[in-house]
Scaffold this active site. Sequence first.
Site, PDB file in Angstrom:
ATOM      1  N   CYS A 111      81.369  59.592  30.131  1.00 63.09           N
ATOM      2  CA  CYS A 111      80.844  60.675  29.300  1.00 63.09           C
ATOM      3  C   CYS A 111      79.860  60.118  28.265  1.00 63.09           C
ATOM      4  O   CYS A 111      78.772  59.684  28.628  1.00 63.09           O
ATOM      5  CB  CYS A 111      81.986  61.452  28.649  1.00 63.09           C
ATOM      6  SG  CYS A 111      81.483  63.099  28.087  1.00 63.09           S
ATOM      7  N   HIS A 145      85.945  62.880  32.999  1.00 60.07           N
ATOM      8  CA  HIS A 145      87.121  62.302  32.352  1.00 60.07           C
ATOM      9  C   HIS A 145      88.302  62.337  33.320  1.00 60.07           C
ATOM     10  O   HIS A 145      88.402  63.206  34.182  1.00 60.07           O
ATOM     11  CB  HIS A 145      87.491  63.099  31.101  1.00 60.07           C
ATOM     12  CG  HIS A 145      86.520  62.953  29.981  1.00 60.07           C
ATOM     13  ND1 HIS A 145      86.413  61.805  29.225  1.00 60.07           N
ATOM     14  CD2 HIS A 145      85.608  63.825  29.469  1.00 60.07           C
ATOM     15  CE1 HIS A 145      85.484  61.972  28.296  1.00 60.07           C
ATOM     16  NE2 HIS A 145      84.975  63.185  28.426  1.00 60.07           N
TER      17      HIS A 145
END
Length: 514
Positions: free
Chosen positions: A339, A450
């Site tokens: 991310c 994630h």
Amino acid sequence: MIGRARPLMFLGTGSDVGKSVLAAAFCRILKQDGYSVAPFKAQNMALNSYITPEGGEMGRAQVVQAEAAGIEPHVDMNPVLLKPTSQMGSQVIVRGRAIGNYSAQEYYEYKKNLVEVVRESYERLAARYDVVVLEGAGSAVELNLKEHDLVNLAMAKMADAPCILVGDIDRGGIFAALLGSTMLMTPDERDRTIGFIVNKLRGDPRLFASGVDILESRSGLPVFGVVPHFDHIALPEEDSVALGRRARRVETRGSEDALMVGVVRLPYVSNYTDFDCLEHEPDVELLYFDRPEQVFGFDAVILPGSKNTIEDLAFLRKNGMAEAVVAFYKSGGTVVGLCGGYQMMGLRVSDPHGVESSIREIAGLGLLDMETEMFQDKVTSQVTALNIGGSGLEVSEDDALRGYEIHMGRSASMGGARPLFRIVSRDGLPVQVEDGLIQPGGRAWGTYIHGIFDNDGLRKAFLAGLKSRSGKTRVALSAGFSYQDWKNEQYDRLADHIRQHVDVKRIRRIIGLW
């Protein structure tokens, strides 16, 4: 009482006393005893969050508690989430959706609008489950914050919940903490408090017998249990206190019998629960570090998620970590970005709208040929993806990988590196979207997904590649480690530990569960 559920609330004498763990334990215990159970925390402030199947964002502590209860997480379990974005402000997430960045003063002024939001979320859970296990935040009796209380005794009153006050004996001052807290309560609040749990005792609980007598005689309340500190149970932790404990472990590295994985400790790190599965792999030593000279000697360095990518990237450049990570890669090391960390690995990150920072543009590490721009709208989705990147992460293209996205930026490839994953569903809807990039050979890659390491097959492929490149022939990579099975084992161990040291039957009788 709202709805049909029996409520039980854990309040604390301060932060990190064990409220979340005890709430998770009781979720598991009551599930084992045949009840349907849901966790609830009206407002959470957390570095880590999770995306539900509906695409809503919530705190990880209630996700752990929902897992312990054997149910799917839902944003009603944590209707208000605050994610710090600076020293003075947070992104405010209501019912799973970001509504904006607020200073502390702005949030206090807005908070009154959230009372009904919290009430409605609690009512929905109370109508669906036999028991709702509630958790407070920090100290239950911060008098200067009481006017704006949404999560502690005000929530207990709203739910008509009996409360157990939890104190941490390991930090000292247990009598002042527990007895002082009850002295600061109003008569109605004391009436709602049904007893104490003394948590984190180091040593034999029998040696605190006189302490139990003192607490009970001075308060008129029972001590339901004295819970010993444990090291044989591992649960995800979500706050900065826990991250500090992990960072101090960096001096233990150096084993030739384990793969050494270092996670860069960023000032605004988020979602470091991404690495719990690696931390508990039998053949991996995972460590958090923040000094450039520590980078060499790891087999892989991971740049984690960030609540402020640009400020964290500026920090890495200022303290020399950016230069060290690039040098580590050039010397043959493996670098992974998740991310915000993935965004940092590109050529540049721009923020023309001031979404995260007053810095409008900053150079990335240049390890992946891409550029990122920040946008106002936030992507929050549960996703299913397939591996299409090939070299370095040899997972079958038929293996479905599951995870979730939480990001404000959009990244565009400039060529060179290959796409890593193809997202084939978002929140259950079919899509065809490329995600992530990987350099030939697999030594530099990143993704927005994630929880990607929670996928056993991909994690094993990643570790196998590290073993091959490191030449650590003594590392024996355990093929049988299932992260999901491991988590369930921890929840059962936790339930056993609490049953052994807490009078669960007495608590059940008090709340009406015979």
